[in-house]
Enzyme design. Structure first.
Site, PDB file in Angstrom:
ATOM      1  N   HIS A  22      15.467  48.814 -54.329  1.00 26.92           N
ATOM      2  CA  HIS A  22      15.849  47.409 -54.879  1.00 26.92           C
ATOM      3  C   HIS A  22      16.507  46.644 -55.092  1.00 26.92           C
ATOM      4  CE1 HIS A  22      13.860  50.920 -57.923  1.00 26.92           C
ATOM      5  NE2 HIS A  22      14.389  50.105 -58.760  1.00 26.92           N
TER       6      HIS A  22
ATOM      7  N   GLU B 221       0.648  46.353 -59.126  1.00 28.96           N
ATOM      8  CA  GLU B 221       1.195  45.519 -58.557  1.00 28.96           C
ATOM      9  C   GLU B 221      -0.659  44.380 -57.589  1.00 28.96           C
ATOM     10  OE1 GLU B 221       2.381  48.295 -58.221  1.00 28.96           O
ATOM     11  OE2 GLU B 221       4.765  47.265 -58.582  1.00 28.96           O
TER      12      GLU B 221
END
Lengths: 324, 405
Positions: A129, A60
């Site tokens: 999540h 990321e």
């Protein structure tokens, strides 16, 4: 006018941006052949090629850091982070680099990087999540943060994010990806940083954004059965916040409930409560009440229904507001 | 603590230092070629070859002219930037700068690599690259604007193709790779553009940061035209390079699948040649290169630390004879390429530069607070506008009171 899901609307918005400006490109892990874990970028690599739709290494910080470099070269990268909880390895690049590039260069450089983050719970997933970390980014000057709640907004707001000269984080309500609605691709796009009044009311205002907008609308409908006229505002932009629209509403209704999925402590709801207290104190019939997550890491999926604000939690907050 | 194997307190620091230095020593001897042309005694070797990934590379074609004009200009840049460093240190000691980051000892690594760049290349520095800045045309005083506290930038990066300093370690390495990916796309769109590359500068300390790893993964995956230029100056503030790596840093490149070269970072001629080769390699589509310039920071990490607390004086004495300026001066003098007049004129030039620098620092204008509101966002932002209005009204109240003073 076509009917499409939010996911499809973002896909069409990205397609329009890629078509209009050859300097627009998409970056992220799995966004190419797979079309993203939520298929939001489905078919775009096929149509625009691997140089425009870049399947990146799984990193990321790398995705966001290289996007900054591409922006410095004149490109307009749109990064996809797969899930909310995975943005943190890129947090450094977003907050210490991307957000400050313009200030550090005394306005000489722009950082038109877009970061798409599917966020929020309600999908029964495992940890990392289902989070709502928007307040962590809203606290950082230099960033803009928007969150569409319906396909029409999704289609336009992603394009407006791409064309914005400032870095924009688009928090996409992942549990609403399959929410369908009409999309008018020829309608003029409004201001992406303004709030929309979705339902008029006279007795109280509910401010919500992203995944909680349908919940707020349902709560307002239920409150009407109890004889309460509740206005619902879709905030749409988390940074900046359209305080004028909220203030105008609260001045008329006298009561404000702010609902979001993120923990209330240190959250966007607190910011709205404080500002509205300053701006409309004498109009308030009750304190601003926040409805949100608790001060805990997002809980395991089997109990998330007790964590996520629902219609009843909002109605309970309304009851409290009316009790003053 | 009877029976403990922990060293007694009075020996502990020394023991740790010796252990670290021993590890550095082993690393220095490790099996990696260190490219050198100009020896510490001033003698110059004729050629420059090294085995990289099993292939013999001849860097000789990349040796710039070794005529008097070129060598003297390299020496001049190194001399001026050292003088600049001394003057900046003095300015900090006198309270005129908030902090200074000295480069003494690293002049060859910076001037050599910086002079290898072409105008279309783009460099991403960390915060010690004053020598590279000089080669990119950044005015010495502009560098000090950051340390004076009047801006976080100081120059127009696009005008010089030299990015702003980056204080968060290694963050700029990813920007360099992304920029290089942009170069690739530009050249696909318009093959008539001049070939270009980007350079990511970082140190041995930054080599431990995750962003260095990610930048090398991205660079390799996309074959980006980027040169990673690591100045291994042996110390990350007080922590020796041995704590950052167990293998010579140049050898890390092999793990990513691109060439890694170790060059004597105190040899400006070799650094320039190797960087020219690496840039040519990157520009011509062959992908990234890692250069480890093996050098030594002769002074503190910044004016805020004290090297006597963490390193042995013998260490500094060991590096003294390898001084990049001393060896080039020896070469210039023994070969008759420069005479006293050259050195005297340079000393005078450096003195006037230092004077001008001091004047420039003292006359730097402090930006008004209102200008800070103007560069947060590119497009109008209601919160910034509201807070600016508040600030203006608040300040205006003081102005009225001030009139009566």
């Amino acid at each position: 006018m076509a009917t499409m899901t939010i996911a499809k609307a973002i896909n069409e918005g990205l397609r329009a941006s890629l078509t209009q400006d050859p300097r627009t490109l998409l970056m992220g892990e799995d966004i190419g052949e797979l079309g993203g874990v939520y298929r939001v970028t489905d078919g775009l690599k096929r149509d625009f090629g691997a140089m425009r739709v870049v399947d990146s290494p799984l990193a990321e910080s790398g995705i966001i850091g290289t996007a900054i470099g591409l922006a410095l070269r004149g490109y307009r990268p749109v990064c996809e982070i797969q899930f909310d909880g995975f943005v943190f390895p890129g947090f450094n690049q977003i907050t210490t680099q991307l957000a400050k590039l313009r200030t550090r260069s005394d306005g000489m450089l722009s950082a038109p990087v877009v970061i798409r983050i599917p966020y929020g719970g309600g999908i029964g997933s495992v940890e990392h999540h289902s989070e709502s970390p928007e307040a962590l980014f809203a606290h950082t000057a230099g960033l803009r943060i928007i969150t569409p709640s319906n396909p029409q907004d999704a289609y336009w707001m992603i394009q407006q994010a791409v064309s914005c000269e400032d870095p924009v984080i688009v928090f996409e309500p992942k549990r609403r990806y399959w929410l369908k609605g009409e999309v008018d691709t020829s309608a003029p796009a409004g201001d992406p940083f303004s709030a929309h009044v979705l339902r008029a009311g006279t007795d109280a205002t509910i401010v919500a954004y992203g995944p909680l907008v349908p919940v707020a609308l349902a709560a307002a409908a239920a409150a009407e059965e109890d004889g309460r006229s509740v206005e619902v505002i879709d905030l749409r932009s988390i940074s900046p916040i359209d305080f004028d629209t909220v203030t105008e509403s609260v001045t008329r209704t006298g009561r404000l409930i702010v609902a979001h999925e993120a923990p209330t402590f240190g959250g966007i709801g607190g910011e709205i409560a404080a500002r509205i207290s300053e701006r409309a104190f004498l109009s308030l019939e009750a304190p601003v009440i926040r409805v949100g997550g608790f001060h805990m890491p997002y809980p395991v999926a089997r109990v998330e229904e007790h964590y996520l604000p629902d219609i009843d939690r909002i109605l309970e907050a309304l009851d409290r507001a009316f009790a003053y | 603590m009877s029976g403990s194997r922990v060293p007694a307190a009075e020996f502990e620091v020394e023991e740790v230092l010796r252990a670290a230095h021993s590890a550095i020593g082993e690393q220095r001897e490790a099996s990696v070629d260190m490219l050198q042309v100009l020896a510490p005694d001033g003698t110059m070797a004729g050629g420059l070859t090294a085995e990289i990934d099993g292939e013999m590379i001849d860097f000789s074609p990349y040796l710039a002219a070794t005529d008097a004009a070129h060598l003297c200009s390299l020496y001049r840049d190194m001399f001026l930037i050292r003088r600049f460093d001394q003057e900046s240190t003095a300015l900090q000691r006198q309270g005129q700068l908030a902090l200074w980051v000295p480069l003494t000892g690293q002049e060859a690594a910076q001037i050599g690599s910086g002079r290898a760049l072409q105008p279309q290349d783009y460099a991403f520095p960390t915060y010690r690259e004053h020598g590279v800045a000089l080669t990119r045309g950044v005015e010495p005083a502009e560098i000090l604007r950051l340390f004076r506290g009047v801006t976080n930038g100081g120059w127009d990066p696009r005008e010089r193709n030299f990015h702003l300093y980056t204080l968060v370690l290694a963050a700029q390495s990813l920007h360099a790779v992304g920029y290089a990916m942009g170069i690739q796309r530009d050249q696909l769109a318009d093959p008539s553009l001049p070939e270009a590359a980007s350079v990511a500068y970082f140190g041995d300390g930054a080599s431990s940061e995750g962003d260095i790893h990610e930048s090398m993964v991205f660079a390799a995956s996309f074959n980006a035209p980027v040169v990673f230029f690591c100045q291994n100056n042996q110390w990350a503030i007080s922590v020796p390079a041995a704590v950052q790596t167990r293998v010579p840093l140049a050898r890390r490149a092999e793990g990513y699948g691109f060439p890694g070269v170790r060059v004597d970072g105190n040899d400006v001629v070799a650094v320039e040649a190797v960087t020219r080769w690496a840039l040519d390699h990157a520009r011509s589509g062959k992908g990234p290169v890692l250069i480890e310039a093996y050098t030594y920071r002769m002074s503190a990490h910044t004016t805020a630390d004290d090297p006597t607390k963490y390193r042995l004086s013998g260490d500094e004495q060991e590096w003294q004879p390898r001084d990049p300026l001393v060896r080039l001066e020896a070469h210039l003098r023994t070969q008759g390429l420069a005479d006293d007049a050259f050195f005297d004129e340079l000393t005078a030039e450096a003195r006037s530069m230092a004077t001008a620098l001091r004047d420039a620092v003292l006359s730097m204008t402090v930006p008004d607070m209102e200008s800070r509101f103007a560069s947060v966002y590119a497009e109008p932002h209601p919160l910034v506008q509201e807070e600016l209005r508040f600030f203006q009204q608040y300040e205006a109240g003081f102005v009225d009171e001030g009139k009566h003073d």
